[in-house]
Design an enzyme around this catalytic site. Structure first.
Site, PDB file in Angstrom:
ATOM      1  N   ASP A 189     -52.179 138.141 -36.034  1.00 45.38           N
ATOM      2  CA  ASP A 189     -53.192 137.149 -36.387  1.00 45.38           C
ATOM      3  C   ASP A 189     -54.498 137.417 -35.646  1.00 45.38           C
ATOM      4  OD1 ASP A 189     -51.322 135.882 -37.941  1.00 45.38           O
ATOM      5  OD2 ASP A 189     -51.307 134.009 -36.816  1.00 45.38           O
ATOM      6  N   HIS A 230     -46.591 135.136 -42.071  1.00 49.91           N
ATOM      7  CA  HIS A 230     -47.087 134.731 -40.758  1.00 49.91           C
ATOM      8  C   HIS A 230     -47.032 135.941 -39.836  1.00 49.91           C
ATOM      9  CE1 HIS A 230     -47.970 130.529 -41.219  1.00 49.91           C
ATOM     10  NE2 HIS A 230     -46.791 130.287 -41.781  1.00 49.91           N
TER      11      HIS A 230
END
Length: 383
Positions: A167, A137
């Protein structure tokens, strides 16, 4: 006509990076079909809060997109995608390496159907290398890239942040850039191509100026050791009532205004001998008092706002950065596209739909009869 009205995209992405990328392209006019299985849990698109049963995230990230429910583990669903690829010649997917190939939907297979196909894969660590199949992540990509190695405080180490840096900067933005570059290449060559986007790869250049200096033979960047990470007076300062101000007064002209306003005598923005004095000065007044004091000062000093204040901020309003969309008769606010065109302005036609709302319409456009659609439904093709 919008800037990307000629693009047709199939979106197989999940969570934030891919959906954010395809939403921005949909805002610019691209025809985007979001394809997913309604029975597959998506941490982002099903998160609270919900408005009339739909997640606020879904209403935002699926904005301007048609949605198609498909169980890609069925041959019939794969056949539908192969039919769509004849017209929708851009694919964005976010599975781990090899998953789309196992489903029969990899680049090599689909490019045989449409050689003009542009196929973008977004993963954590890329399609190759020893970490290719490892989960991750945002926090992991920033850690692995080195960015967190010199971010944070000496006493407490790296610190969490309120947004998904790798991200978005590494995944979302680079996939848009890659796709549009590939579209340009296809324009003059007639050929499509495969794009490998890694969020960790995209985080690596976010080491930015300290990283560039180190690679050129400079010192290893350390926490609170650089101009922009706490090694100068460029920092956050607490006010009397527990709020914060961001001070970015680096250049002499801005530093001079700051010193005059605070009535301190500091040589330069790197003069750490006055940092405690700056802290003490900000603690003397409340947040609102400092807002008024610095309102018209050209000092690179701004209040740390919460979202309540952002939505009501006169500059944000003037720039049109928050838009309103109708959701079942209820008006909701969303972030607008941050790119301002003079001619091909973005349109916010509708809020995001649940997966599958356009399934029948899309299949009928491909020539499927109502009887055939019912047959596919009975075979769990849309689950």
């Amino acid at each position: 006509m919008n800037a990307l009205s000629n693009l047709k995209i199939l979106d197989f992405t999940t969570l934030l990076p891919g959906p954010f990328a395809t939403m921005q392209m949909a805002d610019m006019g691209a025809d985007v079909i979001k394809i997913s299985s309604p029975s597959k849990y998506d941490l982002v698109l099903e998160a609270e809060p919900k408005i009339n049963g739909k997640s606020a995230n879904l209403l935002w990230l699926n904005r301007n997109k048609k949605t198609l429910a498909l169980n890609l583990k069925t041959k019939e669903a794969v056949d539908i995608v192969k039919e769509l690829v004849k017209e929708y010649d851009i694919i964005v997917e976010q599975f781990r390496p090899g998953v789309m190939e196992k489903l029969g939907l990899g680049y090599e297979e689909l490019s045989k159907i449409n050689p003009r196909l542009i196929y973008c894969s977004i993963t954590g660590y890329g399609q190759t290398g020893p970490m290719a199949n490892k989960a991750g992540h945002d926090i992991n990509f920033l850690a692995k890239s080195g960015v967190l190695g010199f971010s944070g405080r000496n006493e407490s180490g790296p610190e969490l942040y309120g947004t998904q840096i790798a991200d978005i900067a590494g995944g979302t933005m680079n996939s848009i850039i890659g796709i549009l570059a590939a579209v340009n290449y296809r324009h003059f060559s007639g050929e499509g191509q495969y794009i490998d986007i890694s969020m960790m790869d995209g985080a690596l250049p976010l080491n930015s100026l300290p990283g560039a200096g180190y690679l050129a033979g400079g010192e290893l960047p350390k926490r609170e050791g650089d101009l922009l990470n706490g090694g100068s007076n460029y920092d956050f300062y607490e006010t009397k009532d527990g709020r914060y101000f961001a001070v970015g007064s680096l250049e002499p002209k801005f530093w001079s205004v700051l010193c005059d306003t605070l009535e301190i005598d500091g040589k330069t923005s790197t003069d750490l001998s006055v940092k405690d004095e700056i802290k003490e000065k900000f603690l003397e007044k409340d947040f609102d008092e400092w807002v008024e004091i610095f309102k018209d000062k050209d000092a690179c000093v701004e209040p740390v706002l919460n979202l309540d204040e952002v939505v009501e901020d006169e500059h944000i309003k003037e720039r049109g950065l928050i838009v309103e969309l109708d959701v079942d008769g209820e008006k909701i606010k969303q972030f607008a596209s941050p790119i301002a065109f003079s001619k091909t302005k973005q349109e916010y036609k509708f809020a995001g739909k649940k997966i599958g709302e356009d399934t029948e319409e899309i299949l009928k456009s491909l020539g499927y009869s109502e009887d055939k659609i019912k047959e596919l439904k009975d075979l769990d093709v849309f689950k």
